[in-house]
Scaffold this active site. Structure first.
Site, PDB file in Angstrom:
ATOM      1  N   ASN A 211      11.930  10.403  75.626  1.00 14.63           N
ATOM      2  CA  ASN A 211      11.108  10.561  76.823  1.00 14.63           C
ATOM      3  C   ASN A 211       9.724  11.073  76.381  1.00 14.63           C
ATOM      4  O   ASN A 211       9.596  12.220  75.965  1.00 14.63           O
ATOM      5  CB  ASN A 211      11.798  11.564  77.762  1.00 14.63           C
ATOM      6  CG  ASN A 211      11.000  11.893  79.015  1.00 14.63           C
ATOM      7  OD1 ASN A 211       9.819  11.616  79.102  1.00 14.63           O
ATOM      8  ND2 ASN A 211      11.669  12.508  79.981  1.00 14.63           N
TER       9      ASN A 211
ATOM     10  N   HIS B  27      10.635   5.008  84.637  1.00 13.52           N
ATOM     11  CA  HIS B  27      10.474   6.066  83.639  1.00 13.52           C
ATOM     12  C   HIS B  27      11.854   6.558  83.181  1.00 13.52           C
ATOM     13  O   HIS B  27      12.630   7.070  83.994  1.00 13.52           O
ATOM     14  CB  HIS B  27       9.691   7.239  84.233  1.00 13.52           C
ATOM     15  CG  HIS B  27       9.765   8.477  83.402  1.00 13.52           C
ATOM     16  ND1 HIS B  27       9.289   8.530  82.107  1.00 13.52           N
ATOM     17  CD2 HIS B  27      10.277   9.709  83.658  1.00 13.52           C
ATOM     18  CE1 HIS B  27       9.507   9.738  81.609  1.00 13.52           C
ATOM     19  NE2 HIS B  27      10.110  10.475  82.526  1.00 13.52           N
TER      20      HIS B  27
ATOM     21  N   PHE C 172      12.342  15.057  74.574  1.00 11.39           N
ATOM     22  CA  PHE C 172      10.926  14.688  74.536  1.00 11.39           C
ATOM     23  C   PHE C 172      10.437  14.255  73.157  1.00 11.39           C
ATOM     24  O   PHE C 172      10.859  14.790  72.133  1.00 11.39           O
ATOM     25  CB  PHE C 172      10.057  15.839  75.061  1.00 11.39           C
ATOM     26  CG  PHE C 172      10.219  16.025  76.553  1.00 11.39           C
ATOM     27  CD1 PHE C 172       9.768  15.056  77.426  1.00 11.39           C
ATOM     28  CD2 PHE C 172      10.856  17.142  77.063  1.00 11.39           C
ATOM     29  CE1 PHE C 172       9.928  15.198  78.805  1.00 11.39           C
ATOM     30  CE2 PHE C 172      11.021  17.313  78.439  1.00 11.39           C
ATOM     31  CZ  PHE C 172      10.553  16.329  79.307  1.00 11.39           C
TER      32      PHE C 172
ATOM     33  N   CYS D  90       5.697  13.834  83.876  1.00 11.65           N
ATOM     34  CA  CYS D  90       6.109  12.462  83.568  1.00 11.65           C
ATOM     35  C   CYS D  90       5.554  11.409  84.515  1.00 11.65           C
ATOM     36  O   CYS D  90       5.784  10.231  84.297  1.00 11.65           O
ATOM     37  CB  CYS D  90       7.626  12.378  83.545  1.00 11.65           C
ATOM     38  SG  CYS D  90       8.327  13.393  82.248  1.00 11.65           S
TER      39      CYS D  90
HETATM   40  C1  LIG Z   1      21.256  15.715  79.328  1.00  9.43           C
HETATM   41  C2  LIG Z   1      22.155  14.467  79.404  1.00  9.43           C
HETATM   42  C3  LIG Z   1      21.674  13.463  78.369  1.00  9.43           C
HETATM   43  C4  LIG Z   1      23.598  14.884  79.122  1.00  9.43           C
HETATM   44  O1  LIG Z   1      24.438  13.759  79.304  1.00  9.43           O
HETATM   45  P1  LIG Z   1      25.717  13.829  80.288  1.00  9.43           P
HETATM   46  O2  LIG Z   1      25.311  14.501  81.533  1.00  9.43           O
HETATM   47  O3  LIG Z   1      26.288  12.482  80.411  1.00  9.43           O
HETATM   48  O4  LIG Z   1      26.708  14.693  79.413  1.00  9.43           O
HETATM   49  P2  LIG Z   1      27.498  16.046  79.739  1.00  9.43           P
HETATM   50  O5  LIG Z   1      27.781  16.215  81.181  1.00  9.43           O
HETATM   51  O6  LIG Z   1      28.645  16.053  78.800  1.00  9.43           O
HETATM   52  O7  LIG Z   1      26.435  17.135  79.283  1.00  9.43           O
HETATM   53  C5  LIG Z   1      26.299  17.552  77.933  1.00  9.43           C
HETATM   54  C6  LIG Z   1      25.934  19.017  77.962  1.00  9.43           C
HETATM   55  O8  LIG Z   1      24.623  19.144  78.540  1.00  9.43           O
HETATM   56  C7  LIG Z   1      24.660  20.082  79.617  1.00  9.43           C
HETATM   57  N1  LIG Z   1      23.642  19.651  80.592  1.00  9.43           N
HETATM   58  C8  LIG Z   1      23.524  18.455  81.175  1.00  9.43           C
HETATM   59  N2  LIG Z   1      22.448  18.428  81.984  1.00  9.43           N
HETATM   60  C9  LIG Z   1      21.854  19.640  81.876  1.00  9.43           C
HETATM   61  C10 LIG Z   1      20.698  20.235  82.429  1.00  9.43           C
HETATM   62  N3  LIG Z   1      19.892  19.559  83.251  1.00  9.43           N
HETATM   63  N4  LIG Z   1      20.398  21.506  82.101  1.00  9.43           N
HETATM   64  C11 LIG Z   1      21.188  22.172  81.236  1.00  9.43           C
HETATM   65  N5  LIG Z   1      22.283  21.653  80.657  1.00  9.43           N
HETATM   66  C12 LIG Z   1      22.631  20.416  80.974  1.00  9.43           C
HETATM   67  C13 LIG Z   1      26.067  19.985  80.156  1.00  9.43           C
HETATM   68  O9  LIG Z   1      26.416  21.137  80.849  1.00  9.43           O
HETATM   69  C14 LIG Z   1      26.864  19.823  78.878  1.00  9.43           C
HETATM   70  O10 LIG Z   1      27.077  21.069  78.263  1.00  9.43           O
HETATM   71  P3  LIG Z   1      28.485  21.417  77.566  1.00  9.43           P
HETATM   72  O11 LIG Z   1      28.691  20.346  76.531  1.00  9.43           O
HETATM   73  O12 LIG Z   1      28.290  22.763  76.996  1.00  9.43           O
HETATM   74  O13 LIG Z   1      29.520  21.365  78.646  1.00  9.43           O
HETATM   75  C15 LIG Z   1      22.120  13.841  80.834  1.00  9.43           C
HETATM   76  O14 LIG Z   1      22.650  14.756  81.769  1.00  9.43           O
HETATM   77  C16 LIG Z   1      20.739  13.447  81.283  1.00  9.43           C
HETATM   78  O15 LIG Z   1      20.182  12.392  80.901  1.00  9.43           O
HETATM   79  N6  LIG Z   1      20.206  14.268  82.169  1.00  9.43           N
HETATM   80  C17 LIG Z   1      18.861  14.047  82.746  1.00  9.43           C
HETATM   81  C18 LIG Z   1      17.859  14.811  81.956  1.00  9.43           C
HETATM   82  C19 LIG Z   1      16.636  15.072  82.803  1.00  9.43           C
HETATM   83  O16 LIG Z   1      16.700  15.800  83.782  1.00  9.43           O
HETATM   84  N7  LIG Z   1      15.524  14.470  82.406  1.00  9.43           N
HETATM   85  C20 LIG Z   1      14.246  14.606  83.162  1.00  9.43           C
HETATM   86  C21 LIG Z   1      13.234  15.224  82.250  1.00  9.43           C
HETATM   87  S1  LIG Z   1      11.869  15.637  83.168  1.00  9.43           S
HETATM   88  C22 LIG Z   1      10.979  14.218  83.373  1.00  9.43           C
HETATM   89  O17 LIG Z   1      11.286  13.181  82.855  1.00  9.43           O
HETATM   90  C23 LIG Z   1       9.764  14.346  84.261  1.00  9.43           C
HETATM   91  C24 LIG Z   1       8.757  15.385  83.857  1.00  9.43           C
HETATM   92  O18 LIG Z   1       8.899  16.064  82.824  1.00  9.43           O
HETATM   93  O19 LIG Z   1       7.773  15.518  84.564  1.00  9.43           O
END
Ligand SMILES: CC(C)(COP(=O)(O)OP(=O)(O)OC[C@H]1O[C@@H](n2cnc3c(N)ncnc32)[C@H](O)[C@@H]1OP(=O)(O)O)[C@@H](O)C(=O)NCCC(=O)NCCSC(=O)CC(=O)O
Length: 372
Positions: free
Chosen positions: A319, A286, A197, A144
């Site tokens: 994303n 980002h 994504f 990213c």
């Molecule tokens: C995934 C989310 C939208 C979920 O929203 P919330 O955290 O507010 O909601 P929540 O806590 O109720 O989570 C919903 C469900 O997702 C699960 N969950 C949350 N984050 C997780 C993760 N990183 N891995 C696995 N599971 C995950 C929780 O346990 C929950 O499961 P259950 O419901 O079973 O309890 C958020 O956490 C978010 O935006 N996270 C960031 C995502 C990320 O890391 N993006 C970067 C991509 S990489 C990038 O951009 C750079 C690159 O690629 O180079």
């Protein structure tokens, strides 16, 4: 033609410093045009889990499907654009199972689709028809932060080559990392990645010393920096495997980024001796995920709304990895052109990716956006 010894004698009257000075542009690299494009298929986030479990033939995993639905609901995404559709999955059932070899087929599709998508955005920023002597640099597998890295390179090239115009054409296609969920899988990276994504391309023209009445300076690129977050190795990884590209996204990534954001910004702004108040800047961050934006906003004490352009791009497109910041910059361009910068004419463009690498570009709204 003069004899060789005369040429050498003439060359001695010119120093390498003279040559270097003549090559350098006077002003800072400036964004002169921005455009974006997406594939035709738009998929609503509300329907994504049904689509994903249907085309990967994974309906026998209802618990994982419900989990994906929960993640999609919280994602802040409404729509995404994608090359993956029923037709592709019918032609390539092996894409569903990452244990089956499929990299060749994925690369074959991507090798046409990636340049096609880039070419769809590029003419919107520039009339193409480039000479065959135009220099090209290909960046790949940056995750990213690739779009921001490309903009930083464009800045270096534009400032060090008087008159140069650099076309950044950034194209991301998630098909390379599309596969089904695994039964009994406790690691839910696959679900999170498939909830986030999308595909898109962005094109930017960067050049220094804009030509009056011909070019329209949008954002000056005042300074650029890269920081590696300490002890973050392995937090985001991308790896080509025989069954497609595998992602690992650490669970605590939003917290890790928010916990280090001030340090990354201090590295960037400290290097030029500028003490900026974060609230006074505009932000082009980002949108890796909704929670990343929430926590960064909170860590920097920003007003709710400071990340509006990033949130809008996340909502409308998801994303799109490295190309996403170009979409964010384009949204800001439209907003500033319509409403002005409301006093915030300095801003920070930031992107994150494997490393964890954080890239920052200090921007200033340029004359082509002000007063329009
Ligand atoms: C995934 C989310 C939208 C979920 O929203 P919330 O955290 O507010 O909601 P929540 O806590 O109720 O989570 C919903 C469900 O997702 C699960 N969950 C949350 N984050 C997780 C993760 N990183 N891995 C696995 N599971 C995950 C929780 O346990 C929950 O499961 P259950 O419901 O079973 O309890 C958020 O956490 C978010 O935006 N996270 C960031 C995502 C990320 O890391 N993006 C970067 C991509 S990489 C990038 O951009 C750079 C690159 O690629 O180079």
């Amino acid at each position: 033609m003069a004899p060789a010894h005369h040429q050498a004698a003439a060359a001695t009257t010119v120093t390498t410093q003279d040559i270097r000075r003549a090559q350098r542009a006077d002003g800072p690299a400036t964004v002169l045009a921005i455009a974006t494009a997406n594939p035709e298929t738009r998929r609503s986030q509300d329907e994504y889990a049904d689509f994903y479990f249907r085309v990967t033939k994974s309906e026998h995993l209802p618990q994982l499907k419900e989990k994906l639905k929960r993640i999609c609901k919280k994602s802040g995404i409404e729509n995404r654009y994608t090359y993956v559709n029923d037709e592709v999955m019918k032609a390539h059932p092996e894409f569903s199972d990452r244990k089956l070899p499929s990299l060749d087929a994925r690369v074959e599709i991507a090798s046409n689709a990636v340049p096609e998508l880039a070419a769809a955005a590029a003419p919107r920023a520039a009339l193409l028809g480039l000479r065959h002597t135009v220099c090209r640099t290909i960046l790949s597998l940056h995750g990213c932060y690739g779009g921001c890295r490309a903009l930083q390179l464009a800045k270096e090239l534009a400032e060090n080559n008087r008159g140069a115009r650099v076309l950044v054409a950034c194209s991301e296609i998630s098909l390379i990392a599309f596969y089904g969920p695994e039964e009994g899988c406790t690691d839910t990276d696959t679900l999170v990645a498939h909830a986030l994504f999308g595909d898109g391309s962005g094109a930017v023209i960067v050049g220094a010393d804009p030509v009056d009445a011909v070019e329209r300076p949008l954002f000056e690129m005042a300074f650029a920096s890269q920081t590696t977050v300490p002890d973050s190795e392995g937090a985001i990884t991308v790896q080509h495997k025989k069954g497609g590209m595998e992602y690992h996204i650490a669970r605590g990534l939003p917290e890790m980024l928010a916990g280090n954001i001030k340090r990354c910004l201090a590295d960037a702004f400290g290097a030029i001796g500028v003490a900026a108040r974060w609230k006074d800047l505009f932000w082009a961050v980002h949108p890796g995920g909704r929670r990343i934006l929430d926590l960064i906003e909170e860590a920097l004490g920003l007003d709710n709304g400071a990340m509006a352009a990033s949130r809008q791009v996340l909502r409308e497109y998801g994303n799109m990895s490295g190309t996403t910041v170009i979409f964010v910059l384009n949204k800001l361009r439209c907003r500033f052109a319509a409403d002005g910068a409301e006093g915030a004419d300095w801003g920070a463009l930031m992107a994150f990716g494997p490393g964890i690498t954080a890239e920052t570009i200090l921007l200033r709204v340029a004359s082509g956006l002000m007063g329009n």
